[in-house]
Design a protein around this motif. Structure first.
Motif, PDB file in Angstrom:
ATOM      1  N   GLU A   7       5.160  13.110   0.007  1.00 36.28           N
ATOM      2  CA  GLU A   7       4.718  12.369   1.239  1.00 36.28           C
ATOM      3  C   GLU A   7       4.767  11.313   1.893  1.00 36.28           C
ATOM      4  O   GLU A   7       4.057  11.480   2.698  1.00 36.28           O
ATOM      5  N   VAL A   8       5.002  10.188   0.750  1.00 34.91           N
ATOM      6  CA  VAL A   8       4.670   8.946   0.963  1.00 34.91           C
ATOM      7  C   VAL A   8       5.368   8.337   1.192  1.00 34.91           C
ATOM      8  O   VAL A   8       6.168   7.934   0.439  1.00 34.91           O
ATOM      9  N   ASP A   9       5.191   6.754   2.502  1.00 38.50           N
ATOM     10  CA  ASP A   9       6.469   5.855   2.374  1.00 38.50           C
ATOM     11  C   ASP A   9       6.950   5.505   1.099  1.00 38.50           C
ATOM     12  O   ASP A   9       5.942   4.824   0.659  1.00 38.50           O
ATOM     13  N   PRO A  10       8.016   5.433   0.218  1.00 38.75           N
ATOM     14  CA  PRO A  10       8.072   5.313  -0.836  1.00 38.75           C
ATOM     15  C   PRO A  10       8.117   3.081  -1.037  1.00 38.75           C
ATOM     16  O   PRO A  10       7.560   3.129  -2.139  1.00 38.75           O
ATOM     17  N   ARG A  11       8.027   2.261  -0.090  1.00 38.66           N
ATOM     18  CA  ARG A  11       7.960   0.666   0.173  1.00 38.66           C
ATOM     19  C   ARG A  11       6.621   0.795   0.016  1.00 38.66           C
ATOM     20  O   ARG A  11       5.477  -0.201  -0.866  1.00 38.66           O
ATOM     21  N   ARG A  12       5.924   1.523   0.652  1.00 39.01           N
ATOM     22  CA  ARG A  12       4.341   1.614   0.685  1.00 39.01           C
ATOM     23  C   ARG A  12       3.633   1.731  -0.868  1.00 39.01           C
ATOM     24  O   ARG A  12       2.941   1.425  -1.319  1.00 39.01           O
ATOM     25  N   LEU A  13       4.787   2.914  -0.909  1.00 42.03           N
ATOM     26  CA  LEU A  13       4.433   3.044  -2.424  1.00 42.03           C
ATOM     27  C   LEU A  13       4.412   2.860  -3.192  1.00 42.03           C
ATOM     28  O   LEU A  13       3.525   2.576  -4.365  1.00 42.03           O
ATOM     29  N   VAL A  46     -11.777   0.557  -1.703  1.00 44.37           N
ATOM     30  CA  VAL A  46     -12.088   0.206  -1.280  1.00 44.37           C
ATOM     31  C   VAL A  46     -11.284   0.686   0.422  1.00 44.37           C
ATOM     32  O   VAL A  46     -10.430  -0.492   0.739  1.00 44.37           O
ATOM     33  N   SER A  47     -11.255   1.825   0.653  1.00 48.42           N
ATOM     34  CA  SER A  47     -10.815   1.968   1.974  1.00 48.42           C
ATOM     35  C   SER A  47     -10.493   2.365   3.429  1.00 48.42           C
ATOM     36  O   SER A  47      -9.496   2.768   4.165  1.00 48.42           O
ATOM     37  N   LYS A  48     -11.702   1.129   3.493  1.00 49.75           N
ATOM     38  CA  LYS A  48     -11.904   1.188   4.736  1.00 49.75           C
ATOM     39  C   LYS A  48     -11.091   0.417   5.423  1.00 49.75           C
ATOM     40  O   LYS A  48     -10.969  -0.508   5.052  1.00 49.75           O
ATOM     41  N   THR A  49     -10.510   0.774   6.916  1.00 47.64           N
ATOM     42  CA  THR A  49      -9.643   0.514   8.025  1.00 47.64           C
ATOM     43  C   THR A  49      -8.537   0.522   6.993  1.00 47.64           C
ATOM     44  O   THR A  49      -7.027   0.045   8.158  1.00 47.64           O
ATOM     45  N   ARG A  50      -8.424   0.954   6.603  1.00 50.84           N
ATOM     46  CA  ARG A  50      -6.962   1.446   5.743  1.00 50.84           C
ATOM     47  C   ARG A  50      -6.421   3.278   5.937  1.00 50.84           C
ATOM     48  O   ARG A  50      -7.475   4.155   6.049  1.00 50.84           O
ATOM     49  N   PRO A  51      -5.285   3.749   7.146  1.00 46.33           N
ATOM     50  CA  PRO A  51      -5.106   4.892   7.084  1.00 46.33           C
ATOM     51  C   PRO A  51      -4.944   5.769   5.309  1.00 46.33           C
ATOM     52  O   PRO A  51      -5.486   5.550   4.225  1.00 46.33           O
ATOM     53  N   ALA A  52      -5.708   7.060   6.268  1.00 47.75           N
ATOM     54  CA  ALA A  52      -4.869   8.247   5.170  1.00 47.75           C
ATOM     55  C   ALA A  52      -4.080   8.228   4.118  1.00 47.75           C
ATOM     56  O   ALA A  52      -4.156   7.901   2.950  1.00 47.75           O
ATOM     57  N   GLU A  53      -2.626   7.901   5.344  1.00 48.02           N
ATOM     58  CA  GLU A  53      -1.675   7.649   3.819  1.00 48.02           C
ATOM     59  C   GLU A  53      -1.867   6.708   2.951  1.00 48.02           C
ATOM     60  O   GLU A  53      -1.183   6.879   1.631  1.00 48.02           O
ATOM     61  N   ASP A  54      -2.542   5.382   2.793  1.00 48.85           N
ATOM     62  CA  ASP A  54      -2.522   4.356   1.921  1.00 48.85           C
ATOM     63  C   ASP A  54      -3.486   5.400   0.717  1.00 48.85           C
ATOM     64  O   ASP A  54      -3.243   5.173  -0.380  1.00 48.85           O
ATOM     65  N   VAL A  55      -4.620   5.912   0.744  1.00 42.08           N
ATOM     66  CA  VAL A  55      -5.073   6.639   0.012  1.00 42.08           C
ATOM     67  C   VAL A  55      -4.836   8.000  -0.545  1.00 42.08           C
ATOM     68  O   VAL A  55      -4.621   7.945  -1.695  1.00 42.08           O
ATOM     69  N   LEU A  56      -3.681   8.611   0.540  1.00 46.89           N
ATOM     70  CA  LEU A  56      -2.674   9.908   0.006  1.00 46.89           C
ATOM     71  C   LEU A  56      -1.796   9.322  -1.425  1.00 46.89           C
ATOM     72  O   LEU A  56      -1.960   9.340  -2.759  1.00 46.89           O
ATOM     73  N   ALA A  57      -1.116   7.650  -1.167  1.00 41.71           N
ATOM     74  CA  ALA A  57      -0.552   7.232  -2.253  1.00 41.71           C
ATOM     75  C   ALA A  57      -1.187   6.791  -3.183  1.00 41.71           C
ATOM     76  O   ALA A  57      -1.185   6.832  -4.484  1.00 41.71           O
ATOM     77  N   LEU A  58      -2.769   6.495  -3.719  1.00 42.10           N
ATOM     78  CA  LEU A  58      -3.380   6.245  -3.824  1.00 42.10           C
ATOM     79  C   LEU A  58      -3.869   7.263  -5.110  1.00 42.10           C
ATOM     80  O   LEU A  58      -3.369   7.314  -6.810  1.00 42.10           O
ATOM     81  N   VAL A  59      -4.135   8.558  -4.544  1.00 45.39           N
ATOM     82  CA  VAL A  59      -3.997   9.298  -5.094  1.00 45.39           C
ATOM     83  C   VAL A  59      -3.369   9.854  -5.909  1.00 45.39           C
ATOM     84  O   VAL A  59      -3.606  10.428  -7.497  1.00 45.39           O
ATOM     85  N   ALA A  60      -1.860   9.914  -5.422  1.00 42.25           N
ATOM     86  CA  ALA A  60      -0.602  10.356  -6.533  1.00 42.25           C
ATOM     87  C   ALA A  60      -0.200   9.202  -7.450  1.00 42.25           C
ATOM     88  O   ALA A  60       0.124   9.683  -8.603  1.00 42.25           O
ATOM     89  N   LEU A  61      -0.987   8.017  -7.948  1.00 37.30           N
ATOM     90  CA  LEU A  61      -1.199   6.677  -8.769  1.00 37.30           C
ATOM     91  C   LEU A  61      -2.133   7.271  -9.516  1.00 37.30           C
ATOM     92  O   LEU A  61      -2.062   6.614 -10.181  1.00 37.30           O
ATOM     93  N   GLY A  62      -2.993   7.844  -9.354  1.00 33.67           N
ATOM     94  CA  GLY A  62      -3.713   8.490 -10.600  1.00 33.67           C
ATOM     95  C   GLY A  62      -5.834   7.560 -10.169  1.00 33.67           C
ATOM     96  O   GLY A  62      -6.141   8.211 -10.554  1.00 33.67           O
ATOM     97  N   VAL A  63      -5.837   6.967  -8.836  1.00 31.72           N
ATOM     98  CA  VAL A  63      -7.022   7.014  -8.795  1.00 31.72           C
ATOM     99  C   VAL A  63      -7.296   7.947  -7.915  1.00 31.72           C
ATOM    100  O   VAL A  63      -7.329   8.746  -7.151  1.00 31.72           O
ATOM    101  N   ARG A  64      -9.091   7.774  -7.960  1.00 38.36           N
ATOM    102  CA  ARG A  64      -9.275   8.950  -8.013  1.00 38.36           C
ATOM    103  C   ARG A  64     -11.394   8.888  -6.835  1.00 38.36           C
ATOM    104  O   ARG A  64     -11.977   9.200  -6.345  1.00 38.36           O
TER     105      ARG A  64
END
Length: 319
Positions: A7-13, A46-64
């Motif tokens: 669900e995440v942009d592959p380049r950003r991931l 620290v996800s302030k000012t970042r979109p939800a998509e960035d949070v989801l990408a880091l969740v997919a990478l193991g950040v909780r």
């Protein structure tokens, strides 16, 4: 690749994966240089000012763990993340494939025996908030200067408020948490810009001073606006938090002073933390260190590192 990663942009991931690897390597080196186990440290993105998509990408990478500093932004973002994770789970993805298999960062909990409060997560065991939370729920921290009139809204999504620095905010958070039937973890933010003996005055004098020293942050105040209780005020504030319904005292947080070496400031924070734990042994969390000074924070005993720019990149045109 997990369902969430798709669900995440592959380049950003790929970019975030590379940045995350660099940050983890820095943390590992810092921990080993300090004679510590990297697994003791919790990375907070620290996800302030970042979109939800960035949070989801880091969740997919193991950040909780994630941190926000403005309720107006964080409320909608946390809900968007919740809905996206629920959709990914409903789509049949294996929730265990969402998390990184990097054992160095299986985040252990300093609050494992704190009933009902959030537990910092492990890769193989999700964070919990009472019986309702599951492994696909990130742990949300609030790190900005919080106005009392925002407490109820923040209490709807936050697990830990790291920026508690005055009695009236404690009272507002307690009312909000109780009204929502939740327990919220609290760190006392310590002002390291002012150098004073950590041990003076005593707690009774500090308690009397709380009502006269505190002031409400202005609208729009954020993490960069600093804030924080004086070290001498921490014991009294800690007693207030510990005795407040709906709140769990978990530790301290601080930001290094601008234009000054970070390590001496973090050494003062260590002293404050040591004193706090002598009265409240479970309050072991020490949130210190950001992208530019995480090594100094690790050397001085930080348990949680708040990393923004090094993970997400520079914020262009954002104050």
């Amino acid at each position: 690749m997990s369902g969430l990663e798709r669900e995440v942009d592959p380049r950003r991931l790929a970019e975030l994966r590379e940045r995350l690897t660099v940050v983890r390597d820095r943390i590992t080196v810092a921990a080993r240089d300090a004679g510590r186990d990297p697994a003791e440290l919790t990375l907070i993105a620290v996800s302030k000012t970042r979109p939800a998509e960035d949070v989801l990408a880091l969740v997919a990478l193991g950040v909780r763990h994630f941190a926000e500093n403005r309720e107006q932004e964080a409320g909608p973002k946390t809900e968007a993340v919740r809905l996206a994770l629920a959709a990914a789970a409903a789509g049949g993805s294996d929730e265990h494939t969402m998390w990184s298999d990097d054992d160095r960062f299986r985040e252990s909990s300093p609050l494992a025996d704190t009933s009902g409060a959030w537990r910092p997560s492990r890769v193989d065991q999700g964070p919990t908030l009472g019986p309702a939370a599951g492994p696909d729920v990130p742990v949300w921290h609030f790190v900005g200067q919080l106005q009392r009139n925002k407490a109820r809204a923040v209490a709807g999504w936050v697990h830990c408020v790291q920026s508690v620095d005055r009695a009236r905010l404690v009272e507002a958070l307690s009312r909000a948490a109780t009204a929502r039937g939740r327990q919220i973890s609290v760190c006392i933010q310590v002002n390291l810009d002012i150098t004073e003996p950590v041990g003076a005055p005593g707690a009774p004098a500090a308690r009397n001073a709380l009502s006269t020293r505190e002031s409400e942050p202005t609208a729009g105040a954020v993490d960069g606006a600093r804030g924080g209780a004086l070290p001498a005020d921490v014991p009294a504030l800690a007693e207030l938090v510990a005795g407040s319904e709906g709140l769990v005292l978990t530790g301290v947080m601080a930001v290094a002073p601008r234009g000054a070496p970070a390590r001496p400031a973090f050494a003062r924070l260590r002293e404050v933390s040591d004193r706090l734990r002598s009265e409240h042994p479970a309050a072991t969390l020490v949130s210190a260190g950001m992208s530019g000074d995480l090594e100094d924070a690790v050397a001085e005993g930080a348990t949680h590192l708040r990393i923004g720019t090094a993970l997400f990149g520079e914020r262009h045109g954002v104050p």
